[in-house]
Design an enzyme around this catalytic site. Sequence first.
Site, PDB file in Angstrom:
ATOM      1  N   ARG A   1      -0.736   8.840   1.887  1.00  0.00           N
ATOM      2  CA  ARG A   1      -2.146   9.196   1.710  1.00  0.00           C
ATOM      3  C   ARG A   1      -2.397  10.705   1.690  1.00  0.00           C
ATOM      4  O   ARG A   1      -3.260  11.176   0.958  1.00  0.00           O
ATOM      5  CB  ARG A   1      -2.993   8.544   2.811  1.00  0.00           C
ATOM      6  CG  ARG A   1      -3.158   7.060   2.621  1.00  0.00           C
ATOM      7  CD  ARG A   1      -4.016   6.461   3.699  1.00  0.00           C
ATOM      8  NE  ARG A   1      -4.184   5.029   3.480  1.00  0.00           N
ATOM      9  CZ  ARG A   1      -4.849   4.226   4.294  1.00  0.00           C
ATOM     10  NH1 ARG A   1      -5.434   4.723   5.371  1.00  0.00           N
ATOM     11  NH2 ARG A   1      -4.953   2.944   4.026  1.00  0.00           N
TER      12      ARG A   1
ATOM     13  N   HIS B   1      -9.030   9.447   3.405  1.00  0.00           N
ATOM     14  CA  HIS B   1      -8.667   8.370   2.487  1.00  0.00           C
ATOM     15  C   HIS B   1      -8.867   8.881   1.065  1.00  0.00           C
ATOM     16  O   HIS B   1      -9.922   9.436   0.746  1.00  0.00           O
ATOM     17  CB  HIS B   1      -9.520   7.122   2.730  1.00  0.00           C
ATOM     18  CG  HIS B   1      -8.907   5.892   2.133  1.00  0.00           C
ATOM     19  ND1 HIS B   1      -8.869   5.665   0.776  1.00  0.00           N
ATOM     20  CD2 HIS B   1      -8.294   4.833   2.711  1.00  0.00           C
ATOM     21  CE1 HIS B   1      -8.254   4.512   0.542  1.00  0.00           C
ATOM     22  NE2 HIS B   1      -7.888   3.991   1.705  1.00  0.00           N
TER      23      HIS B   1
ATOM     24  N   HIS C   1     -11.294   9.613   7.127  1.00  0.00           N
ATOM     25  CA  HIS C   1     -11.054   8.186   7.314  1.00  0.00           C
ATOM     26  C   HIS C   1     -10.458   7.813   8.667  1.00  0.00           C
ATOM     27  O   HIS C   1     -10.909   6.875   9.312  1.00  0.00           O
ATOM     28  CB  HIS C   1     -10.121   7.705   6.198  1.00  0.00           C
ATOM     29  CG  HIS C   1      -9.822   6.236   6.223  1.00  0.00           C
ATOM     30  ND1 HIS C   1     -10.807   5.279   6.094  1.00  0.00           N
ATOM     31  CD2 HIS C   1      -8.656   5.555   6.363  1.00  0.00           C
ATOM     32  CE1 HIS C   1     -10.264   4.074   6.133  1.00  0.00           C
ATOM     33  NE2 HIS C   1      -8.963   4.211   6.326  1.00  0.00           N
TER      34      HIS C   1
ATOM     35  N   GLU D   1       0.840  -1.193   0.000  1.00  0.00           N
ATOM     36  CA  GLU D   1       0.000   0.000   0.000  1.00  0.00           C
ATOM     37  C   GLU D   1       0.879   1.248   0.000  1.00  0.00           C
ATOM     38  O   GLU D   1       2.105   1.165   0.108  1.00  0.00           O
ATOM     39  CB  GLU D   1      -0.939  -0.014   1.212  1.00  0.00           C
ATOM     40  CG  GLU D   1      -1.904  -1.202   1.208  1.00  0.00           C
ATOM     41  CD  GLU D   1      -2.862  -1.206   2.379  1.00  0.00           C
ATOM     42  OE1 GLU D   1      -2.787  -0.290   3.212  1.00  0.00           O
ATOM     43  OE2 GLU D   1      -3.680  -2.133   2.470  1.00  0.00           O
TER      44      GLU D   1
ATOM     45  N   ARG E   1      -0.660   8.754   9.196  1.00  0.00           N
ATOM     46  CA  ARG E   1      -0.537   7.313   9.416  1.00  0.00           C
ATOM     47  C   ARG E   1      -0.085   6.585   8.158  1.00  0.00           C
ATOM     48  O   ARG E   1      -0.630   6.789   7.077  1.00  0.00           O
ATOM     49  CB  ARG E   1      -1.899   6.757   9.851  1.00  0.00           C
ATOM     50  CG  ARG E   1      -1.943   5.245  10.014  1.00  0.00           C
ATOM     51  CD  ARG E   1      -3.318   4.795  10.443  1.00  0.00           C
ATOM     52  NE  ARG E   1      -4.313   4.986   9.419  1.00  0.00           N
ATOM     53  CZ  ARG E   1      -4.918   4.004   8.741  1.00  0.00           C
ATOM     54  NH1 ARG E   1      -4.608   2.749   8.993  1.00  0.00           N
ATOM     55  NH2 ARG E   1      -5.830   4.268   7.836  1.00  0.00           N
TER      56      ARG E   1
END
Length: 534
Positions: free
Chosen positions: A290, A244, A351, A115, A386
Amino acid sequence: MKTFEFDAVVVGSGIAGLSFALGLASRGRSVCIVTKKNRAESNTNYAQGGIACVTSSTDDFQMHVEDTLEAGDGLCNREVVNQIVQEGPARIKEMIEIGVDFSQLEDGRVSLGKEGGHSKRRILHVKDVTGRAIEQALLHAINEHPNIEVREHCMAIDLITTRKLKKFGFNTTDEDNRVAGIYCFNEADHSVFALRTPAVLLATGGIGQVYQFTTNPDIATGDGVAMAYRAGAEIRNLEFVQFHPTAFFARDGKRFLISEAVRGEGAILRNSDGEPFMERYHPRKDLAPRDVVARAIDSEMKRSGAEHVFLDITSKSKEELEERFPTIYAHCRENGIQIEKELIPVVPAAHYLCGGVATSLTAETSLKGLYACGEVACTGLHGANRLASNSLLEALVLAHRGVESVDQFLSDHPEEIRNLPPWVDGNVSNSDERVILFHNWSELKRTLWDYVGIVRTTKRLERARARIQLLSREINDYYWNFRVEPMLLELRNMVQVADLMVQCALQRKESRGLHYILDYPSLSPEALDTKIIR
């Protein structure tokens, strides 16, 4: 008012709360789990991606640490990152032992996803329903344990502390403020009851519902952060809300998560003209962190005026997609998109909260007897942003460490408080003006989305705070004049958390990680946490 006694109370029934309860109960302690919906309803249950953990011979702890630090944009606590990353494999082994069957390749090796922000494939997953698989395994173990009681459809209202007891005229020997119990609302009979306990673990998840558009379930209303703040615990870094990048765009406003793992398997983001655009924003292109991807999408949408961008995974076959992403494939198909040959319309959505109740590596907060774990907590792992799939890892490690901490605390601090003040409704009545709640609920969510979103300005934040303060006065007046109910309690918490978020955002005079503010586009020389204590 009925009062019940337990060694410890857990508020929330996600991976953090359940694994903590199971560990503490296995040491002979009595544990009550309070959850405001049914026991399976939690943020964990909706987690698609998986758990980031070093399990491959081509990977190592240091690479995982460095990826986490890079994503956290200078604000991670390196000691915390090192500890959580290194303890991950042992916690994964425990999940396998209780029945979590992680996806495997045809040759029997564990299937590892990749990811955004990760330099290696290290995401253990169960297809695209990892959270649900972990939740079910933990619930099965919980249901079999005699030392655990689960109270469903019961919502925690507020912590009871020795400071509050003194206000009620109760004599306590404690000089420091500490936890004595918690008030809860039973939705079944609309009564309030108390749980007397020296130790409470908050595992209430996130705050996504303060925003108009979120991937979070309805339960994510910031209850734990609000209760901890009202009780006097330190709150940290609430300005860091992760949006997100890829939530399914639907006309009804609901946002279904399209996992980052889809991009990890080769999906490409395209703008309204069909052009790939991430190469203009980051060297890692579609697998950038992100915050970078969310801002890039926001920029592309504003530039073109489009309502969304597109995610292109047409390089994969129908069979591959149904096998790896069955839930995502089915959802898109139900909405008229055949993702093996059509582009997926996506937009960012609120998110994950990277800040929260400040804790140590043993889940301890600044309030004696109060612990926090999971998304509600701020340990220093995530920093300003994160790294994908680090959250479930953090929850498992901190829950394990929290068990040891609470067990020792219970041995050192036997319960001395024998009586708790009763909950008093007084002369308040049932509300005949619930339209106020619905109106304020809607206004709060729009305010946060418009003014405390992906890109911020000082003027927008100040406008948000002015509106939130008006809503806070209305809700506070409502709270003291009518009987409590779940929607009122949730809205009270949401308004409290929204105000704290804006306070933190106004403290930070820089753009770092998830907090991007046009007035201060550069990083400050020193990376500092924002802190609030009542």
